[in-house]
Design an enzyme around this catalytic site. Structure first.
Site, PDB file in Angstrom:
ATOM      1  N   HIS A  95       0.851  -1.197   0.000  1.00 22.93           N
ATOM      2  CA  HIS A  95       0.000   0.000   0.000  1.00 22.93           C
ATOM      3  C   HIS A  95       0.891   1.253   0.000  1.00 22.93           C
ATOM      4  O   HIS A  95       0.586   2.245  -0.663  1.00 22.93           O
ATOM      5  CB  HIS A  95      -0.874   0.039   1.251  1.00 22.93           C
ATOM      6  CG  HIS A  95      -1.860  -1.097   1.384  1.00 22.93           C
ATOM      7  ND1 HIS A  95      -1.753  -2.061   2.345  1.00 22.93           N
ATOM      8  CD2 HIS A  95      -2.973  -1.401   0.671  1.00 22.93           C
ATOM      9  CE1 HIS A  95      -2.772  -2.916   2.241  1.00 22.93           C
ATOM     10  NE2 HIS A  95      -3.527  -2.541   1.226  1.00 22.93           N
ATOM     11  N   ASP A 123      -3.663  -7.356  -7.540  1.00 23.74           N
ATOM     12  CA  ASP A 123      -5.000  -7.888  -7.807  1.00 23.74           C
ATOM     13  C   ASP A 123      -5.295  -7.639  -9.291  1.00 23.74           C
ATOM     14  O   ASP A 123      -6.022  -6.713  -9.652  1.00 23.74           O
ATOM     15  CB  ASP A 123      -6.010  -7.200  -6.890  1.00 23.74           C
ATOM     16  CG  ASP A 123      -5.680  -7.469  -5.438  1.00 23.74           C
ATOM     17  OD1 ASP A 123      -5.925  -8.589  -4.971  1.00 23.74           O
ATOM     18  OD2 ASP A 123      -5.110  -6.583  -4.769  1.00 23.74           O
ATOM     19  N   SER A 152       0.591  -8.795   1.421  1.00 23.19           N
ATOM     20  CA  SER A 152      -0.867  -8.807   1.484  1.00 23.19           C
ATOM     21  C   SER A 152      -1.293  -8.708   2.946  1.00 23.19           C
ATOM     22  O   SER A 152      -0.614  -9.247   3.832  1.00 23.19           O
ATOM     23  CB  SER A 152      -1.398 -10.121   0.884  1.00 23.19           C
ATOM     24  OG  SER A 152      -2.734 -10.333   1.290  1.00 23.19           O
TER      25      SER A 152
HETATM   26  P1  AMP Z   1      -6.488  -4.057  -0.287  1.00 24.31           P
HETATM   27  O1  AMP Z   1      -6.290  -3.249   0.949  1.00 24.31           O
HETATM   28  O2  AMP Z   1      -5.953  -5.448  -0.176  1.00 24.31           O
HETATM   29  O3  AMP Z   1      -7.904  -3.975  -0.810  1.00 24.31           O
HETATM   30  O4  AMP Z   1      -5.577  -3.380  -1.405  1.00 24.31           O
HETATM   31  C1  AMP Z   1      -5.699  -2.021  -1.718  1.00 24.31           C
HETATM   32  C2  AMP Z   1      -4.893  -1.732  -2.970  1.00 24.31           C
HETATM   33  O5  AMP Z   1      -3.519  -2.071  -2.725  1.00 24.31           O
HETATM   34  C3  AMP Z   1      -5.327  -2.584  -4.173  1.00 24.31           C
HETATM   35  O6  AMP Z   1      -5.291  -1.773  -5.352  1.00 24.31           O
HETATM   36  C4  AMP Z   1      -4.292  -3.676  -4.206  1.00 24.31           C
HETATM   37  O7  AMP Z   1      -4.106  -4.242  -5.489  1.00 24.31           O
HETATM   38  C5  AMP Z   1      -3.054  -2.938  -3.738  1.00 24.31           C
HETATM   39  N1  AMP Z   1      -2.055  -3.868  -3.178  1.00 24.31           N
HETATM   40  C6  AMP Z   1      -2.280  -4.849  -2.284  1.00 24.31           C
HETATM   41  N2  AMP Z   1      -1.134  -5.535  -2.057  1.00 24.31           N
HETATM   42  C7  AMP Z   1      -0.175  -4.974  -2.839  1.00 24.31           C
HETATM   43  C8  AMP Z   1       1.211  -5.235  -3.071  1.00 24.31           C
HETATM   44  N3  AMP Z   1       1.851  -6.224  -2.458  1.00 24.31           N
HETATM   45  N4  AMP Z   1       1.875  -4.452  -3.945  1.00 24.31           N
HETATM   46  C9  AMP Z   1       1.239  -3.434  -4.592  1.00 24.31           C
HETATM   47  N5  AMP Z   1      -0.064  -3.142  -4.414  1.00 24.31           N
HETATM   48  C10 AMP Z   1      -0.767  -3.897  -3.552  1.00 24.31           C
END
Ligand code: AMP
Length: 293
Positions: free
Chosen positions: A41, A158, A193
């Site tokens: 993030h 994702d 993640s």
């Molecule tokens: P989430 O909080 O899991 O819904 O993710 C929020 C955003 O962060 C989404 O656009 C994800 O694709 C991105 N994201 C999650 N994990 C990663 C990562 N390891 N590297 C880059 N972006 C990420």
């Protein structure tokens, strides 16, 4: 160095009042998240900060969206470390945190009108998680209407999600530019993640097998060994050996997500997903490597 104060809003009306006061000053960049923030993030926020320039406004939302979780999924146990997240967002030079409650986002319960993600929402993740992308599209459409950003930043982590959201923005004429940021990984290659914290100490080293499978397949493709069946077998076997229950592991077309048949043609995206114990892991690799954002 410009010292910035981070503003936190929990209601749409307070945010909109602030939005009006910064309107026209510089671009508004938006990073939607579900919190439990990690350096993945952080990279999205850093890209937002760099793109925003000194006059721009970097906004991050934290909202665990009930609509995108199926029955029996981890909605109630999804981590919500808001204090720690707030401290990280300050370190990353965020201007605005929007952290609404479920009642603020869904005052009338689940929406009766929803966004249909179309055919891309029915395959791979969509097939395994019915209703998931409908929930994702609906909440992101609401967040775009609320935040009114100039630029939306999504993660390649994702892959299917960013593709569907790009399609939604294009097809429904949302006035926003979409940037997709590369995946940030742990030292052993495991994609960062929020769900990695569910992994036990025994599971954690084995979780890197998903990336190993992707990297192996990408190297094979680069070396000209492009027959789909042996690639799928090798990816599946690498993940299985590490104890993963494989949902899918295969090369696909990067725009349609149709499985490559017989022989891989580039560009392609290698998609992989599976379960290690009770933790669901997904990852992907593009081949050839995309140009950095
Ligand atoms: P989430 O909080 O899991 O819904 O993710 C929020 C955003 O962060 C989404 O656009 C994800 O694709 C991105 N994201 C999650 N994990 C990663 C990562 N390891 N590297 C880059 N972006 C990420």
């Amino acid at each position: 160095m410009i010292r910035r104060v981070m503003h936190t809003f929990t209601t749409i009306s307070d945010w909109r009042r602030f939005r009006r006061s910064v309107s026209g000053v510089g671009p508004l960049l938006f990073v939607p998240t579900m919190g439990a923030l990690h350096p993945g993030h952080g990279h999205l926020v850093t890209i937002a900060r760099q793109t925003a320039g000194p006059a721009g406004c970097v906004c991050v939302s934290i909202f665990v969206n009930p609509l995108q979780f199926g029955p029996g999924e981890d909605f109630s146990r999804y981590p919500r470390p808001l204090e720690n997240d707030t401290a990280l967002l300050r370190q990353w030079h965020t201007d605005v945190l929007f952290a609404p409650s479920t009642a603020e986002m869904y005052p009338h319960g689940a929406t009766t009108v929803a966004v249909d993600p179309g055919p891309l929402g029915e395959i791979w993740e969509g097939k395994l998680r019915p209703g998931h992308f409908r929930g994702v599209c609906t909440v992101v459409a609401k967040l775009l209407a609320i935040m009114a950003p100039d630029i939306l930043i999504l993660g390649q982590k994702d892959f299917q999600q960013q593709l569907i959201l790009r399609r939604m923005v294009r097809d429904l004429n949302f006035p926003v530019q979409v940037l997709t940021a590369p995946t940030v990984r742990e030292a052993d290659g495991l994609a960062m993640s929020s769900r990695n914290r569910y992994l036990s100490a025994q599971e954690r080293p084995r979780a890197a097998a998903i990336f190993e499978a992707l990297r192996f397949a990408a190297a094979e493709i680069r070396a000209g060994r492009r027959k789909v069946a042996p690639l799928v077998d090798a990816m599946t076997e690498t993940m299985r050996r590490a104890g993963l229950q494989v949902d899918y592991a295969l090369p696909c077309h990067p725009e349609t997500l149709a499985a490559c048949d017989d022989v891989v043609t580039e560009p392609c995206v290698l998609l992989a997903a599976g379960k290690l114990g009770s933790t669901r892991l997904i990852d992907n690799l593009l081949t050839p490597d995309p140009k950095p954002v």
